[in-house]
Design a protein around this motif. Structure first.
Motif, mmCIF file in Angstrom:
data_model
loop_
_atom_site.group_PDB
_atom_site.id
_atom_site.type_symbol
_atom_site.label_atom_id
_atom_site.label_comp_id
_atom_site.label_asym_id
_atom_site.label_seq_id
_atom_site.Cartn_x
_atom_site.Cartn_y
_atom_site.Cartn_z
ATOM 1 N N ALA A 46 37.460 38.525 45.946
ATOM 2 C CA ALA A 46 38.535 37.819 46.643
ATOM 3 C C ALA A 46 39.866 38.034 45.940
ATOM 4 C CB ALA A 46 38.205 36.330 46.723
ATOM 5 N N ALA A 47 39.843 38.080 44.615
ATOM 6 C CA ALA A 47 41.076 38.326 43.863
ATOM 7 C C ALA A 47 41.640 39.700 44.175
ATOM 8 C CB ALA A 47 40.813 38.182 42.362
ATOM 9 N N GLN A 48 40.772 40.698 44.261
ATOM 10 C CA GLN A 48 41.245 42.042 44.613
ATOM 11 C C GLN A 48 41.850 42.055 46.014
ATOM 12 O OE1 GLN A 48 37.457 44.084 43.658
ATOM 13 N NE2 GLN A 48 38.712 45.525 42.476
ATOM 14 N N LEU A 49 41.228 41.349 46.933
ATOM 15 C CA LEU A 49 41.742 41.294 48.305
ATOM 16 C C LEU A 49 43.116 40.631 48.332
ATOM 17 C CD1 LEU A 49 40.770 42.043 51.179
ATOM 18 C CD2 LEU A 49 39.964 39.698 51.407
ATOM 19 N N ALA A 50 43.268 39.534 47.582
ATOM 20 C CA ALA A 50 44.550 38.832 47.538
ATOM 21 C C ALA A 50 45.633 39.714 46.935
ATOM 22 C CB ALA A 50 44.405 37.544 46.728
ATOM 23 N N LEU A 69 43.702 47.445 39.098
ATOM 24 C CA LEU A 69 44.026 48.838 39.425
ATOM 25 C C LEU A 69 43.313 49.275 40.704
ATOM 26 C CD1 LEU A 69 44.034 50.845 36.066
ATOM 27 C CD2 LEU A 69 45.979 50.383 37.563
ATOM 28 N N ALA A 70 42.058 48.882 40.847
ATOM 29 C CA ALA A 70 41.307 49.233 42.053
ATOM 30 C C ALA A 70 41.917 48.578 43.286
ATOM 31 C CB ALA A 70 39.843 48.827 41.902
ATOM 32 N N ALA A 71 42.435 47.365 43.126
ATOM 33 C CA ALA A 71 43.068 46.671 44.252
ATOM 34 C C ALA A 71 44.299 47.425 44.740
ATOM 35 C CB ALA A 71 43.447 45.250 43.850
ATOM 36 N N SER A 105 43.190 49.777 50.813
ATOM 37 C CA SER A 105 43.981 49.767 52.046
ATOM 38 C C SER A 105 43.399 48.743 53.017
ATOM 39 C CB SER A 105 43.981 51.166 52.676
ATOM 40 O OG SER A 105 44.723 51.169 53.871
ATOM 41 N N LEU A 106 44.245 47.877 53.528
ATOM 42 C CA LEU A 106 43.797 46.834 54.450
ATOM 43 C C LEU A 106 44.106 47.237 55.887
ATOM 44 C CD1 LEU A 106 45.015 43.663 52.522
ATOM 45 C CD2 LEU A 106 42.785 44.793 52.402
#
Length: 280
Positions: free
Chosen positions: A219-223, A249-251, A255-256
């Motif tokens: 969820a943190a990566q998505l945010a 870094l991965a976040a 791409s959303l």
């Protein structure tokens, strides 16, 4: 790392490393230096600090990490983009250069890439801007900017050579979208988002967790990916552990889709009215 243009003929990475709360405990110095150096080794090139953080302690941590990385040949100085900030009570015509000199000494550098007014204080914005321009002219800083200034403050400042505005911006604090972010975009001036994961709180957001599971991320990566998807926005989350540094870094590479962005808007709606900037 993707970069975006500054209005002052430069570029800034879209993702950096925040250092708030570093340098407060001398017993943790070696651990914190190691953490910053690890971030540099894995590809971080933007490092954000301030004279306020640990009353100069964070700048010392950053400076030591950079010095060690340079000596080891792990990075070139010109590849790094170092940001620091002046306390408002130091941001006078004479106090600004003195504070900058102290920050440079703690960082062990001959130039700060971006020097910000940390928040608005007792001195007129025009006076601080004049001092900042003098530092640019002397080559002590490459660019100058501000932090925690809202739209009316930016209009009063009226400085096309202001390179950026650093504010609290996240899914939980979308207030800047109402007027400040459009104002900055219209002038090609990046918004630097501090606490872009709400100091970790968004990692526990149930709606984001459900979405993240479908993508195989956290969820943190998505945010964080959402913040980085906003045009003209730079994010500087604090991350001490290598796991969190790598996750961030991965976040940046995530791409959303339009559907995902719409779902996030339903979970955390954009502002419908002007509200004061939040500060931490």
């Amino acid at each position: 790392m993707r970069t975006i243009d500054l209005p002052t003929q430069g570029k800034i990475p879209v993702l950096g490393l925040g250092t708030w709360r570093l340098g407060e405990d001398p017993a943790l110095r070696r651990e914190e230096v190691t953490a910053v150096r690890a971030a540099i080794a894995m590809g971080y090139r933007l490092i954000d600090t301030a004279e306020m953080y640990g009353e100069g302690g964070a700048e010392q941590v950053v400076g030591q990490a950079i010095a060690e990385a340079l000596r080891a040949g792990e990075v070139r100085r010109e590849a790094l983009f170092v940001v620091s900030k002046v306390y408002p009570h130091n941001a006078s015509r004479r106090g600004t250069p003195a504070a900058c000199a102290r920050s440079l000494a703690r960082l062990g550098l001959d130039r700060i890439d971006l020097y910000l007014l940390h928040w608005r204080g007792q001195f007129p914005l025009a006076e601080t801007a004049e001092a900042m321009r003098s530092l640019v002219d002397k080559g002590l800083i490459a660019h100058w900017g501000v932090s925690n200034l809202d739209t009316a403050d930016m209009e009063e400042l009226a400085a096309p050579d202001c390179a950026a505005d650093q504010v609290y911006y996240s899914l939980g604090e979308r207030g800047p979208e109402f007027s400040l972010l459009p104002w900055l975009r219209g002038r090609g001036m990046p918004l630097m988002a501090y606490s872009p994961i709400d100091q970790g709180a968004l990692a526990e957001d149930a709606g984001l967790q459900n979405m993240a599971r479908r993508r195989g991320v956290t969820a943190a990566q998505l945010a964080l990916a959402w913040v980085l998807a906003q045009p003209g926005v730079v994010a500087i989350p604090k991350a001490v552990s290598e796991t969190h540094q790598r996750d961030n870094l991965a976040a940046a590479a995530l791409s959303l889709s339009a559907d995902e962005l719409a779902e996030i808007d339903r979970l955390h709606p954009p502002p419908r009215r002007k509200k004061p900037l939040s500060m931490i």
